[in-house]
Design an enzyme around this catalytic site. Structure first.
Site, PDB file in Angstrom:
ATOM      1  N   SER A   1      -0.742 -34.350 -16.047  1.00  0.00           N
ATOM      2  CA  SER A   1      -0.867 -33.359 -14.972  1.00  0.00           C
ATOM      3  C   SER A   1       0.040 -33.680 -13.792  1.00  0.00           C
ATOM      4  O   SER A   1       0.056 -32.945 -12.807  1.00  0.00           O
ATOM      5  CB  SER A   1      -2.322 -33.278 -14.494  1.00  0.00           C
ATOM      6  OG  SER A   1      -2.786 -34.564 -14.136  1.00  0.00           O
TER       7      SER A   1
ATOM      8  N   GLN B   1      -8.975 -30.369 -15.512  1.00  0.00           N
ATOM      9  CA  GLN B   1      -7.592 -30.561 -15.071  1.00  0.00           C
ATOM     10  C   GLN B   1      -6.882 -29.208 -14.911  1.00  0.00           C
ATOM     11  O   GLN B   1      -5.936 -29.082 -14.143  1.00  0.00           O
ATOM     12  CB  GLN B   1      -6.857 -31.437 -16.090  1.00  0.00           C
ATOM     13  CG  GLN B   1      -5.435 -31.766 -15.711  1.00  0.00           C
ATOM     14  CD  GLN B   1      -4.900 -32.914 -16.539  1.00  0.00           C
ATOM     15  OE1 GLN B   1      -5.352 -34.040 -16.407  1.00  0.00           O
ATOM     16  NE2 GLN B   1      -3.971 -32.643 -17.435  1.00  0.00           N
TER      17      GLN B   1
ATOM     18  N   LYS C   1      18.457   4.613  -0.940  1.00  0.00           N
ATOM     19  CA  LYS C   1      17.091   4.090  -1.029  1.00  0.00           C
ATOM     20  C   LYS C   1      16.784   2.982  -0.037  1.00  0.00           C
ATOM     21  O   LYS C   1      17.609   2.112   0.219  1.00  0.00           O
ATOM     22  CB  LYS C   1      16.828   3.538  -2.440  1.00  0.00           C
ATOM     23  CG  LYS C   1      16.751   4.576  -3.531  1.00  0.00           C
ATOM     24  CD  LYS C   1      15.602   5.570  -3.339  1.00  0.00           C
ATOM     25  CE  LYS C   1      14.250   4.958  -3.622  1.00  0.00           C
ATOM     26  NZ  LYS C   1      14.064   4.643  -5.035  1.00  0.00           N
TER      27      LYS C   1
ATOM     28  N   LYS D   1      -6.186 -26.846 -11.395  1.00  0.00           N
ATOM     29  CA  LYS D   1      -5.240 -27.021 -10.291  1.00  0.00           C
ATOM     30  C   LYS D   1      -4.178 -25.941 -10.179  1.00  0.00           C
ATOM     31  O   LYS D   1      -3.952 -25.404  -9.084  1.00  0.00           O
ATOM     32  CB  LYS D   1      -4.579 -28.398 -10.390  1.00  0.00           C
ATOM     33  CG  LYS D   1      -5.553 -29.453  -9.984  1.00  0.00           C
ATOM     34  CD  LYS D   1      -5.142 -30.829 -10.316  1.00  0.00           C
ATOM     35  CE  LYS D   1      -6.385 -31.677 -10.457  1.00  0.00           C
ATOM     36  NZ  LYS D   1      -7.298 -31.238 -11.543  1.00  0.00           N
TER      37      LYS D   1
ATOM     38  N   THR E   1     -10.475  11.769   2.446  1.00  0.00           N
ATOM     39  CA  THR E   1     -11.407  11.351   1.403  1.00  0.00           C
ATOM     40  C   THR E   1     -10.880  12.015   0.138  1.00  0.00           C
ATOM     41  O   THR E   1     -10.332  13.129   0.205  1.00  0.00           O
ATOM     42  CB  THR E   1     -12.866  11.803   1.681  1.00  0.00           C
ATOM     43  OG1 THR E   1     -12.890  13.227   1.768  1.00  0.00           O
ATOM     44  CG2 THR E   1     -13.402  11.213   2.978  1.00  0.00           C
TER      45      THR E   1
ATOM     46  N   TYR F   1     -18.088 -34.581 -16.256  1.00  0.00           N
ATOM     47  CA  TYR F   1     -16.656 -34.269 -16.225  1.00  0.00           C
ATOM     48  C   TYR F   1     -16.110 -34.034 -17.630  1.00  0.00           C
ATOM     49  O   TYR F   1     -16.432 -34.755 -18.575  1.00  0.00           O
ATOM     50  CB  TYR F   1     -15.870 -35.421 -15.564  1.00  0.00           C
ATOM     51  CG  TYR F   1     -14.377 -35.170 -15.607  1.00  0.00           C
ATOM     52  CD1 TYR F   1     -13.752 -34.427 -14.609  1.00  0.00           C
ATOM     53  CD2 TYR F   1     -13.594 -35.627 -16.673  1.00  0.00           C
ATOM     54  CE1 TYR F   1     -12.394 -34.150 -14.665  1.00  0.00           C
ATOM     55  CE2 TYR F   1     -12.232 -35.366 -16.726  1.00  0.00           C
ATOM     56  CZ  TYR F   1     -11.646 -34.631 -15.723  1.00  0.00           C
ATOM     57  OH  TYR F   1     -10.303 -34.354 -15.779  1.00  0.00           O
TER      58      TYR F   1
ATOM     59  N   SER G   1      18.478  -0.097  -3.306  1.00  0.00           N
ATOM     60  CA  SER G   1      18.609   0.042  -4.749  1.00  0.00           C
ATOM     61  C   SER G   1      20.040  -0.323  -5.133  1.00  0.00           C
ATOM     62  O   SER G   1      20.975  -0.082  -4.382  1.00  0.00           O
ATOM     63  CB  SER G   1      18.308   1.486  -5.143  1.00  0.00           C
ATOM     64  OG  SER G   1      18.908   1.784  -6.386  1.00  0.00           O
TER      65      SER G   1
ATOM     66  N   ASN H   1      13.363   0.669  -0.002  1.00  0.00           N
ATOM     67  CA  ASN H   1      12.091   0.520  -0.705  1.00  0.00           C
ATOM     68  C   ASN H   1      11.158  -0.472  -0.004  1.00  0.00           C
ATOM     69  O   ASN H   1      11.602  -1.520   0.452  1.00  0.00           O
ATOM     70  CB  ASN H   1      12.344   0.023  -2.136  1.00  0.00           C
ATOM     71  CG  ASN H   1      13.201   0.992  -2.933  1.00  0.00           C
ATOM     72  OD1 ASN H   1      13.109   2.198  -2.746  1.00  0.00           O
ATOM     73  ND2 ASN H   1      14.049   0.458  -3.795  1.00  0.00           N
TER      74      ASN H   1
ATOM     75  N   ASN I   1     -12.518 -39.428 -11.870  1.00  0.00           N
ATOM     76  CA  ASN I   1     -13.316 -38.198 -11.839  1.00  0.00           C
ATOM     77  C   ASN I   1     -13.788 -37.854 -10.426  1.00  0.00           C
ATOM     78  O   ASN I   1     -13.685 -36.715  -9.980  1.00  0.00           O
ATOM     79  CB  ASN I   1     -14.511 -38.305 -12.788  1.00  0.00           C
ATOM     80  CG  ASN I   1     -14.076 -38.474 -14.225  1.00  0.00           C
ATOM     81  OD1 ASN I   1     -12.883 -38.352 -14.535  1.00  0.00           O
ATOM     82  ND2 ASN I   1     -15.013 -38.769 -15.120  1.00  0.00           N
TER      83      ASN I   1
HETATM   84  N1  ARG Z   1      -5.955 -35.359 -14.044  1.00  0.00           N
HETATM   85  C1  ARG Z   1      -7.367 -35.357 -14.118  1.00  0.00           C
HETATM   86  C2  ARG Z   1      -7.938 -34.048 -13.572  1.00  0.00           C
HETATM   87  O1  ARG Z   1      -7.200 -33.336 -12.967  1.00  0.00           O
HETATM   88  C3  ARG Z   1      -7.909 -36.478 -13.320  1.00  0.00           C
HETATM   89  C4  ARG Z   1      -9.228 -36.963 -13.795  1.00  0.00           C
HETATM   90  C5  ARG Z   1      -9.064 -37.565 -15.142  1.00  0.00           C
HETATM   91  N2  ARG Z   1     -10.260 -38.159 -15.591  1.00  0.00           N
HETATM   92  C6  ARG Z   1     -10.407 -38.520 -16.849  1.00  0.00           C
HETATM   93  N3  ARG Z   1     -11.527 -39.043 -17.173  1.00  0.00           N
HETATM   94  N4  ARG Z   1      -9.482 -38.341 -17.757  1.00  0.00           N
HETATM   95  O2  ARG Z   1      -9.066 -33.704 -13.751  1.00  0.00           O
END
Ligand code: ARG
Length: 479
Positions: free
Chosen positions: A45, A344, A305, A347, A177, A339, A299, A307, A132
């Site tokens: 991530s 993940q 135009k 985000k 209306t 968890y 345009s 826009n 977590n």
């Molecule tokens: N990248 C993970 C998330 O966004 C962080 C937590 C990961 N925890 C785990 N037990 N793999 O949730």
């Protein structure tokens, strides 16, 4: 598939380069073989959660402070951690920090670098903590800052709308209306409708912030920790109002993020409604307003135009924010406690929601100052649709006719005007009296647009006096 892989590779190349062949360093001893490059990329991530770095460091510093206060790490460890984190912060700010895919996420990247810089103290930082509760804390810190930014922009936008309302407290346009001319209203009153909507959006954000602003840290992986931690101290250091009271809940639920996305979807929905009106009003067919050139584009083929791209795009972007809300609800719905890695996926939708809402509000707050109102076109439109017909009915009721009979008499008058192609106010007294003998010379005062709006003189009504009073009320609330 092949296209998808190539596309991913190019997006992530800055992080992937030369890292894919290295053996995974994150989990070491437990594993007998490294994960494949594809799995590594799939599970990582860091591409997107590196945006949380400053909050991750803030959370770690508070955690370390508490560990030192409780004697779980030494004062020297704390000093080393602070020194290392300061260096990491400047490396990130200078764009020199090397984010490694092998280290999966923002948390492990920062921890690994800390250990490189300060040795064992870096390895002690994670005592009594899990990623977590760490990530849940980071997101809450990030969201709190985002909500505060959004609140500032909502305020700025409302102030700009109030200026526009004030300048046009007396400007009359047709109220609609069913998209049919209904009754005259003032443009100031129309703008104040949006001020109300964005005011409620601000209330929703403030309410959501209360539930965002609670500390998950201390929940550790899911069950809490055996170390003698002080969660209250960490909460205080990070400016949280309270701690999360159940460790399983603290690490797993993302309802606060969903709430935020719901509040954001409503912000965008209001933006979208307004956009729709701006677009219609700017159409040459309607011509009620003009929008400053800096918010419009031309345009490539049609030289004439201009826009209204910004409102159109904002209306379009509402779709992605609404989509993120559904995405997060769906992400959460099947998860057992506690968890799961599914989380993940919270985000990217969250970040995109924040970015979209912030950019949109910033641009709209500016664009509100770039709207030119064309009162003559609004007035001409209000005169075309028998907008004062209800006023005539009310007039007859005040002279003693039951409302339903008054409604019928005016309907007949409107029909006659339709045949003669004229407005109600253009009928002479004799012509009007053909529909009701209760009508006298004083009728012309209520048949004018000005008379019509001025007569709706109660809280929430469209009378210019009420518009000015409402503006003053909101201004004093906004400070
Ligand atoms: N990248 C993970 C998330 O966004 C962080 C937590 C990961 N925890 C785990 N037990 N793999 O949730």
């Amino acid at each position: 598939m092949a296209f998808g892989r190539r596309r991913n590779a190019s997006i992530y190349s800055s992080i992937m380069t030369a890292q894919l062949s290295k053996k995974s360093e994150a989990w070491s001893a437990r594993f007998s073989e490294p994960v494949s490059d594809l799995v590594k990329r799939y599970t990582a991530s860091v591409f997107f959660d590196k945006r949380l770095a400053q909050f991750d460091i803030q959370g770690s510093l508070a955690h370390a402070e508490m560990l030192a206060t409780r004697g779980i790490i030494s004062a020297q460890d704390l000093a080393d951690i602070k020194r290392g984190m300061a260096q990491i912060q400047s490396e990130i700010a200078d764009g020199k920090f090397e984010w490694l895919l092998d280290l999966e996420d923002v948390h492990l990247n920062i921890e690994k670098r800390l250990t490189e810089l300060v040795g064992d103290a870096g390895k002690r930082l994670h005592t009594g903590r899990s990623r977590n509760d760490q990530v849940a804390t980071d997101i809450r810190l990030y969201m709190r800052a985002a909500i505060d930014d959004i609140q500032g922009l909502l305020r700025e936008f409302r102030l700009a709308l109030l200026d526009l309302a004030e300048k046009n407290a007396d400007t009359i346009l047709p109220g609609f209306t069913h998209m049919q001319v209904a009754q005259p209203v003032t443009f100031g009153h129309h703008m104040l409708a949006y001020v109300e909507m964005f005011g409620r959006d601000a209330e929703r954000m403030a309410d959501c912030r209360k539930r965002v602003n609670r500390l998950p840290l201390g929940a550790a992986a899911l069950a809490g920790t055996t170390f003698p931690i002080d969660r209250e101290q960490v909460a205080k250091l990070l400016g949280f109002d309270d701690v999360c009271h159940n460790s399983l809940d603290a690490v797993s639920d993302r309802d606060f993020a969903i709430e935020f996305c719901a509040a954001s979807a409503l912000v965008m929905t209001h933006i979208s409604r307004m956009s729709e009106e701006l677009i219609i009003w700017m159409s040459p067919r309607v011509g009620f307003i003009d929008i400053a050139d800096r918010f419009c584009t031309g345009s490539s083929i049609m030289p004439q135009k201009k826009n209204p791209d910004v409102p159109e795009l904002a209306r379009g972007k509402t779709g992605r924010v609404n989509g993120h809300l559904i995405g997060l609800l769906t992400l959460m719905k099947g998860q057992p406690l506690a968890y799961n890695k599914d989380n993940q996926e919270d985000k990217e939708p969250l970040f995109d929601t924040v970015d979209t809402v912030i950019d949109t509000l910033r641009i709209f707050a500016d664009m509100a100052h770039g709207i030119t109102v064309k009162p003559e076109a609004m007035r001409a439109a209000a005169l075309q649709g028998y907008a004062t017909a209800t006023d005539l009915a009310d007039y007859l009721v005040k002279k003693g006719l039951p409302f339903r009979d008054a409604h019928e008499a005016v309907a007949r008058a409107v029909r006659a005007c339709d045949d003669r192609k004229c407005d109600l106010s253009e009928l002479n007294l004799d012509e009007l009296r053909a529909f009701s003998t209760l009508i006298d010379q004083d009728v012309y005062a209520v048949l004018t647009l000005e008379g019509s709006v001025a007569a709706r003189n109660h809280v929430g009504g469209t009378a210019p006096a009420q518009v000015r009073a409402a503006i003053a009320r909101v201004r004093s609330r906004l400070g």
